[in-house]
Design a protein around this motif. Sequence first.
Motif, PDB file in Angstrom:
ATOM      1  N   SER A  64     -50.505 -54.487 -41.146  1.00 24.18           N
ATOM      2  CA  SER A  64     -50.546 -55.857 -41.674  1.00 24.18           C
ATOM      3  C   SER A  64     -51.780 -56.637 -41.243  1.00 24.18           C
ATOM      4  O   SER A  64     -51.893 -57.829 -41.530  1.00 24.18           O
ATOM      5  CB  SER A  64     -49.281 -56.646 -41.315  1.00 24.18           C
ATOM      6  OG  SER A  64     -48.143 -56.048 -41.887  1.00 24.18           O
ATOM      7  N   HIS A  91     -49.183 -56.244 -46.608  1.00 21.98           N
ATOM      8  CA  HIS A  91     -48.712 -57.618 -46.413  1.00 21.98           C
ATOM      9  C   HIS A  91     -49.827 -58.476 -45.829  1.00 21.98           C
ATOM     10  O   HIS A  91     -49.780 -58.915 -44.689  1.00 21.98           O
ATOM     11  CB  HIS A  91     -47.462 -57.614 -45.536  1.00 21.98           C
ATOM     12  CG  HIS A  91     -46.340 -56.829 -46.131  1.00 21.98           C
ATOM     13  ND1 HIS A  91     -45.545 -57.336 -47.138  1.00 21.98           N
ATOM     14  CD2 HIS A  91     -45.919 -55.561 -45.903  1.00 21.98           C
ATOM     15  CE1 HIS A  91     -44.653 -56.419 -47.490  1.00 21.98           C
ATOM     16  NE2 HIS A  91     -44.864 -55.335 -46.766  1.00 21.98           N
ATOM     17  N   THR A 284     -44.104 -60.631 -41.671  1.00 25.36           N
ATOM     18  CA  THR A 284     -44.758 -61.285 -42.801  1.00 25.36           C
ATOM     19  C   THR A 284     -43.914 -61.226 -44.069  1.00 25.36           C
ATOM     20  O   THR A 284     -43.340 -60.184 -44.392  1.00 25.36           O
ATOM     21  CB  THR A 284     -46.124 -60.632 -43.069  1.00 25.36           C
ATOM     22  OG1 THR A 284     -46.978 -60.881 -41.954  1.00 25.36           O
ATOM     23  CG2 THR A 284     -46.777 -61.190 -44.324  1.00 25.36           C
ATOM     24  N   SER A 285     -43.899 -62.358 -44.810  1.00 24.36           N
ATOM     25  CA  SER A 285     -43.175 -62.397 -46.080  1.00 24.36           C
ATOM     26  C   SER A 285     -44.000 -62.965 -47.224  1.00 24.36           C
ATOM     27  O   SER A 285     -43.501 -63.090 -48.340  1.00 24.36           O
ATOM     28  CB  SER A 285     -41.895 -63.226 -45.922  1.00 24.36           C
ATOM     29  OG  SER A 285     -42.198 -64.579 -45.630  1.00 24.36           O
ATOM     30  N   THR A 287     -46.310 -61.928 -49.224  1.00 24.45           N
ATOM     31  CA  THR A 287     -46.545 -61.146 -50.437  1.00 24.45           C
ATOM     32  C   THR A 287     -45.259 -60.912 -51.219  1.00 24.45           C
ATOM     33  O   THR A 287     -45.297 -60.363 -52.322  1.00 24.45           O
ATOM     34  CB  THR A 287     -47.180 -59.784 -50.103  1.00 24.45           C
ATOM     35  OG1 THR A 287     -46.364 -59.111 -49.148  1.00 24.45           O
ATOM     36  CG2 THR A 287     -48.587 -59.969 -49.556  1.00 24.45           C
ATOM     37  N   LYS A 293     -46.473 -65.770 -42.362  1.00 25.26           N
ATOM     38  CA  LYS A 293     -47.495 -64.762 -42.066  1.00 25.26           C
ATOM     39  C   LYS A 293     -47.409 -64.435 -40.581  1.00 25.26           C
ATOM     40  O   LYS A 293     -47.554 -65.300 -39.731  1.00 25.26           O
ATOM     41  CB  LYS A 293     -48.903 -65.277 -42.388  1.00 25.26           C
ATOM     42  CG  LYS A 293     -50.010 -64.240 -42.096  1.00 25.26           C
ATOM     43  CD  LYS A 293     -49.901 -63.043 -43.014  1.00 25.26           C
ATOM     44  CE  LYS A 293     -51.087 -62.086 -42.853  1.00 25.26           C
ATOM     45  NZ  LYS A 293     -50.897 -61.135 -41.732  1.00 25.26           N
ATOM     46  N   HIS A 297     -45.642 -56.420 -40.265  1.00 26.20           N
ATOM     47  CA  HIS A 297     -44.460 -56.328 -41.127  1.00 26.20           C
ATOM     48  C   HIS A 297     -43.903 -54.929 -40.930  1.00 26.20           C
ATOM     49  O   HIS A 297     -44.544 -53.946 -41.314  1.00 26.20           O
ATOM     50  CB  HIS A 297     -44.802 -56.559 -42.598  1.00 26.20           C
ATOM     51  CG  HIS A 297     -43.633 -56.415 -43.530  1.00 26.20           C
ATOM     52  ND1 HIS A 297     -42.938 -57.493 -44.040  1.00 26.20           N
ATOM     53  CD2 HIS A 297     -43.006 -55.310 -44.020  1.00 26.20           C
ATOM     54  CE1 HIS A 297     -41.963 -57.076 -44.817  1.00 26.20           C
ATOM     55  NE2 HIS A 297     -41.985 -55.742 -44.817  1.00 26.20           N
TER      56      HIS A 297
END
Length: 324
Positions: A64, A91, A284-285, A287, A293, A297
């Motif tokens: 990531s 991500h 991380t979410s 994307t 961030k 991930h």
Amino acid sequence: MKNFMMARGAEKIVTTCVKVQPGEEVLIITEVEKFSIAESLAAAAYAKGGHVIISVIEPRMQDSAEPPHAIAAAMKQSDIFICVVGKSITHTHAVKDAITNGSRGVVLTQFSENMLVHGGIECDFEHAKLECKAVAAAMAGAKDLLLTSPGGTHLRYSAEGRRGNSLYCMVEKGEFSTVPTVEANVSPLEGTANGIIVADASVPYIGIGVLEKPIICEVKDGFIQSITGGKEAEILKRDLEAKHDPNVYNVAENGIGLNPKCKFMGFMLEDEGVYGSAHIGIGTSITLGGTVKASCHYDLIMKDASLVADGRNILKDGKLLLKI
């Protein structure tokens, strides 16, 4: 000898997954150890009339991490990007910015030469697309989702206002997908996840792979509070602690594997795709539709999952219940 055996998988990625057209700029990002795979993909893209650029980067220090600025800029300007790397750059802002700008891409993280010959790559992606889109639609915007598994997972969260993501290895303009995993996923609304995650299949990162003993995570208000289990749980726990980033504990994703050709083998994009499995992504979410961030991930994968969305049974003990 293996180069010609990889040709069929490379042609499938170029023709079916990203659909290279004559004159399109195709950027292949790779590492030295993955160069043979990148070459096979480049040859296939060139045969379709693509203008091919291979960029070799130094492996990221951790999954990531963002790619170099020059690579991120090239991704944003490309028609197509293909990431063939060991450390994930999926991500990242680089991927998000590239697809926002209209590029389309596929990610081949932890890919081996054999994965271009056998396994998930043999899936009928056109057929899998139907199930994948249906599951993603059922997860999208659900106010109450409950994920359970025979291993002990019992996690409840909300995805109200969130999009469902269907990754079936084929992309159009402004989309990206992983290959060869086929998965439907959603990013839980921040702060809503509560319960227990029991990963009993795989954590295909930081040298863990297929699990010998389950990893148990307690979740409260969207964040993992504790990690217990055996030596593999300790590896995960120590790795996350060393990042000194509270966002690595964020419950970022719930994915459902839908590729009947995938098997658990310790490689991320095979393991996540195993039909009827589920994974909880942490960290991380951005994307996937979330807002967090983090410095990593990771996916915690469990077998034979069940999922209920707003009272509707989507998956039961690894079997899809939706009528397609």
